[in-house]
Design an enzyme around this catalytic site. Sequence first.
Site, mmCIF file in Angstrom:
data_model
loop_
_atom_site.group_PDB
_atom_site.id
_atom_site.type_symbol
_atom_site.label_atom_id
_atom_site.label_comp_id
_atom_site.label_asym_id
_atom_site.label_seq_id
_atom_site.Cartn_x
_atom_site.Cartn_y
_atom_site.Cartn_z
ATOM 1 N N ASP A 1 -0.370 23.163 -14.152
ATOM 2 C CA ASP A 1 -1.670 22.830 -14.741
ATOM 3 C C ASP A 1 -1.474 22.026 -16.019
ATOM 4 O O ASP A 1 -2.147 21.023 -16.250
ATOM 5 C CB ASP A 1 -2.443 24.108 -15.121
ATOM 6 C CG ASP A 1 -2.697 25.004 -13.917
ATOM 7 O OD1 ASP A 1 -2.700 24.483 -12.791
ATOM 8 O OD2 ASP A 1 -2.889 26.218 -14.118
ATOM 9 N N LYS B 1 1.133 0.760 7.528
ATOM 10 C CA LYS B 1 1.735 -0.570 7.430
ATOM 11 C C LYS B 1 2.665 -0.837 8.613
ATOM 12 O O LYS B 1 2.592 -1.887 9.241
ATOM 13 C CB LYS B 1 2.488 -0.704 6.101
ATOM 14 C CG LYS B 1 1.555 -0.586 4.899
ATOM 15 C CD LYS B 1 2.268 -0.760 3.578
ATOM 16 C CE LYS B 1 3.255 0.350 3.270
ATOM 17 N NZ LYS B 1 2.622 1.678 3.159
ATOM 18 N N PRO C 1 2.530 4.911 1.000
ATOM 19 C CA PRO C 1 3.106 5.358 2.270
ATOM 20 C C PRO C 1 2.053 6.008 3.159
ATOM 21 O O PRO C 1 1.139 6.667 2.662
ATOM 22 C CB PRO C 1 4.163 6.385 1.866
ATOM 23 C CG PRO C 1 4.185 6.442 0.394
ATOM 24 C CD PRO C 1 3.153 5.533 -0.161
ATOM 25 N N GLY C 2 2.203 5.791 4.450
ATOM 26 C CA GLY C 2 1.334 6.492 5.394
ATOM 27 C C GLY C 2 0.008 5.828 5.663
ATOM 28 O O GLY C 2 -0.829 6.358 6.383
ATOM 29 N N THR C 3 -0.213 4.644 5.078
ATOM 30 C CA THR C 3 -1.503 4.009 5.306
ATOM 31 C C THR C 3 -1.519 3.174 6.579
ATOM 32 O O THR C 3 -2.546 2.606 6.928
ATOM 33 C CB THR C 3 -1.870 3.102 4.116
ATOM 34 O OG1 THR C 3 -0.718 2.383 3.724
ATOM 35 C CG2 THR C 3 -2.380 3.917 2.956
ATOM 36 N N HIS D 1 -5.698 34.393 -13.419
ATOM 37 C CA HIS D 1 -5.427 32.968 -13.623
ATOM 38 C C HIS D 1 -6.342 32.114 -12.725
ATOM 39 O O HIS D 1 -7.015 31.198 -13.195
ATOM 40 C CB HIS D 1 -3.941 32.705 -13.321
ATOM 41 C CG HIS D 1 -3.520 31.278 -13.465
ATOM 42 N ND1 HIS D 1 -2.738 30.833 -14.490
ATOM 43 C CD2 HIS D 1 -3.778 30.191 -12.696
ATOM 44 C CE1 HIS D 1 -2.528 29.525 -14.352
ATOM 45 N NE2 HIS D 1 -3.151 29.109 -13.262
ATOM 46 N N GLU D 2 -6.382 32.469 -11.457
ATOM 47 C CA GLU D 2 -7.189 31.668 -10.524
ATOM 48 C C GLU D 2 -8.679 31.786 -10.828
ATOM 49 O O GLU D 2 -9.409 30.798 -10.786
ATOM 50 C CB GLU D 2 -6.911 32.061 -9.071
ATOM 51 C CG GLU D 2 -5.490 31.771 -8.590
ATOM 52 C CD GLU D 2 -5.034 30.346 -8.857
ATOM 53 O OE1 GLU D 2 -5.859 29.419 -8.781
ATOM 54 O OE2 GLU D 2 -3.846 30.169 -9.176
ATOM 55 N N GLY E 1 0.825 -1.201 0.000
ATOM 56 C CA GLY E 1 0.000 0.000 0.000
ATOM 57 C C GLY E 1 0.854 1.243 0.000
ATOM 58 O O GLY E 1 2.049 1.181 0.303
HETATM 59 P P1 ADP Z 1 3.408 3.288 6.510
HETATM 60 O O1 ADP Z 1 4.268 2.308 7.213
HETATM 61 O O2 ADP Z 1 2.252 2.645 5.784
HETATM 62 O O3 ADP Z 1 4.126 4.269 5.646
HETATM 63 P P2 ADP Z 1 2.974 4.250 9.153
HETATM 64 O O4 ADP Z 1 2.479 3.042 9.825
HETATM 65 O O5 ADP Z 1 4.400 4.587 9.346
HETATM 66 O O6 ADP Z 1 2.668 4.185 7.606
HETATM 67 O O7 ADP Z 1 2.060 5.476 9.576
HETATM 68 C C1 ADP Z 1 2.571 6.637 10.146
HETATM 69 C C2 ADP Z 1 1.687 7.149 11.240
HETATM 70 O O8 ADP Z 1 0.419 7.540 10.718
HETATM 71 C C3 ADP Z 1 1.357 6.126 12.291
HETATM 72 O O9 ADP Z 1 2.329 6.113 13.272
HETATM 73 C C4 ADP Z 1 0.017 6.603 12.820
HETATM 74 O O10 ADP Z 1 0.166 7.632 13.754
HETATM 75 C C5 ADP Z 1 -0.620 7.194 11.596
HETATM 76 N N1 ADP Z 1 -1.485 6.205 10.936
HETATM 77 C C6 ADP Z 1 -1.306 5.699 9.690
HETATM 78 N N2 ADP Z 1 -2.266 4.828 9.382
HETATM 79 C C7 ADP Z 1 -3.091 4.756 10.449
HETATM 80 C C8 ADP Z 1 -4.280 4.016 10.741
HETATM 81 N N3 ADP Z 1 -4.806 3.172 9.846
HETATM 82 N N4 ADP Z 1 -4.856 4.202 11.936
HETATM 83 C C9 ADP Z 1 -4.334 5.045 12.839
HETATM 84 N N5 ADP Z 1 -3.216 5.762 12.631
HETATM 85 C C10 ADP Z 1 -2.594 5.645 11.450
HETATM 86 ZN ZN ZN Z 2 -3.338 27.222 -12.442
#
Ligand code: ADP
Ligand code: ZN
Length: 628
Positions: free
Chosen positions: A512, A219, A215-217, A434-435, A213
């Site tokens: 754009d 994992k 980043p930031g989800t 523009h905007e 997945g």
């Molecule tokens: P990844 O490993 O997918 O890049 P992370 O696990 O490092 O993402 O997520 C970074 C931070 O974002 C986590 O420490 C948490 O605070 C927050 N976070 C991300 N996904 C969730 C989730 N599903 N539920 C709660 N917090 C989340």
């Molecule tokens: Zn523009």
Amino acid sequence: MKFSWRVVLLWTLPLLVVGFFLWQGAFSGAPADMGRNAASTRMTYGRFLDYLDAGRVTAVDLYDGGRTAIIEAVDPELDNRLQRWRVDLPGNSPDLVSRLRESNISLDSHPPRNDGALVGALGNLLFPLLLIGGLFFLFRRSGGGAGGPGQAMSFGKSKARFMMEAKTGVMFDDVAGIDEAKEELQEVVTFLKKPERFTAIGARIPKGVLLVGPPGTGKTLLAKAIAGEAGVPFFSISGSEFVEMFVGVGASRVRDLFKKAKDNAPCIIFIDEIDAVGRQRGAGIGGGNDEREQTLNQLLTEMDGFEGNTGIIIIAATNRVDVLDSALLRPGRFDRQVTVDPPDIKGRIEVLEVHARNKKLAEDISLEAIARRTPGFTGADLANLLNEAAILTARRRKDAITMAEIDAAVDRVIAGMEGTPLVDSKSKRLIAYHEIGHAIVGTLVKDHDPVQKVTLIPRGQAQGLTWFTPSEEQMLISRAQILARITGALGGRAAEDVIFGDAEVTTGAGNDLQQVSNMARQMVTRFGMSDLGPLSLESSQGEVFLGRDWLSRSEYSEEVSSRIDAQVRVIVDQCYEEAKRLMRDNRALIDRLVDLLVERETIDGDELRQIVSEYTVVPDKQQFVPQL
Ligand code: ADP
Ligand code: ZN
């Protein structure tokens, strides 16, 4: 005197190797001592205090008698990953130190390093000195037995780069909005806690789980939660840590990691960004990459080397399964895949609930409203959003976060830091046109998402921004919607062109236009939405540097390729004509909106539609609104 070339060669060769090695050390080794990436990223003292207030800082290392610090903190701009910064402190600050101690932040002080002066004084002498140093070193080593170039390599013996957490303290409750993934992984906890249950009936416990997945989800969080729920230690390393300059270092890191893990079984090994090591072998441009291949081979060997019931489960994370070496995905290795997607609206509410637990929210806050404003946000983005809002609240000296701070934080997370608006000038007016161009198309084209607001307050790279109320990401987007978006994206340039003439158009539309080309091209090559007919001519993934699919690109002929270009051109030209027509037909309206925007700097969507409706008919928009 007998002069042997053989001896000279024998000595200069290792000498060069050693010299090179230490040279490396001189540049990358010393900063490594001050924290990796330290030299490149600097943070202001004020920002550091903000981070401290927000509880983001995890470690502080003091240098130069307390005048410089390398701090470790979570970075909201980088998916809340742990990052290091260099902060220049205003002299010796005992207050700060006691404050750090109160907040339980890991604190260390390093003696002033005088090698700065040394380097300055010795200047060019450094290189010869290093060579001589290397020579002595070599003498001593070779005295002890086998010498020669091979020796130098053992310098590279791995310094363990992985981290171990005995208790992660993360539980499944802390992970929200990704229920399917959680359910799949629940079982892994049982593997760790009660392996007998499986082994008794001859079931083979899986060794590897791949979390796939963006980043930031969550994992990493999920992997930690598994360790937390099972009460086992958590070893983690990032794939990019394996890949080093010197052949063999990565492989020895893998060995160390697995050795440590075996000593601590049952446990979890977490490998982040596994694609950094696990790319298809022999696929890079210019042949293979020995180091990466050796590391990958070592990883495969280690995974095969222990029995499934040793109690070690390896969890790896990546965003790109398609580039992984197929050997990694074979049975007995990472044979389970769990997809971790950005949360939908319901999931976003749950994630917000988790992160709101430890924050003070004002009565007027509706997590649902926040979730509606943030389609496409990952868990990390949402966590970061609440954190930004909390920082802002503290800065404004309020006791609870209100919707005003949330809104400001959403804008900031999406578009970057707010800048100072321009003073009234020709360029400010040009940006305003523009905007307003974007906003007019967005309002008058039926299939376009409605305008949320237009602003001339700069953010990030942008001098002005038009925001649209995002509709929840739909699974399917119609041809009319894509055309509307293309027309909308061209609205800015169209306004410049119609109002100021084509000699005056600016670079402001660069971004754009990039989006326009992307969308138009995809219509032709992926979605079969052009005269070329329903053909898919390209794979869905973008090209990957040094990746496998680099080799399999352009499956079509020159002729098809030029027909694609022609179709893209037709689409873009039509949309641009339409955008320009809207500008010409609404000149009076546009002038009025621009005056208002220059004066007020922000116009919100409702007011905009109100003014537009005084001049022309505003079409009804049917937006897809998910039901909860
Ligand atoms: P990844 O490993 O997918 O890049 P992370 O696990 O490092 O993402 O997520 C970074 C931070 O974002 C986590 O420490 C948490 O605070 C927050 N976070 C991300 N996904 C969730 C989730 N599903 N539920 C709660 N917090 C989340
Ligand atoms: Zn523009």
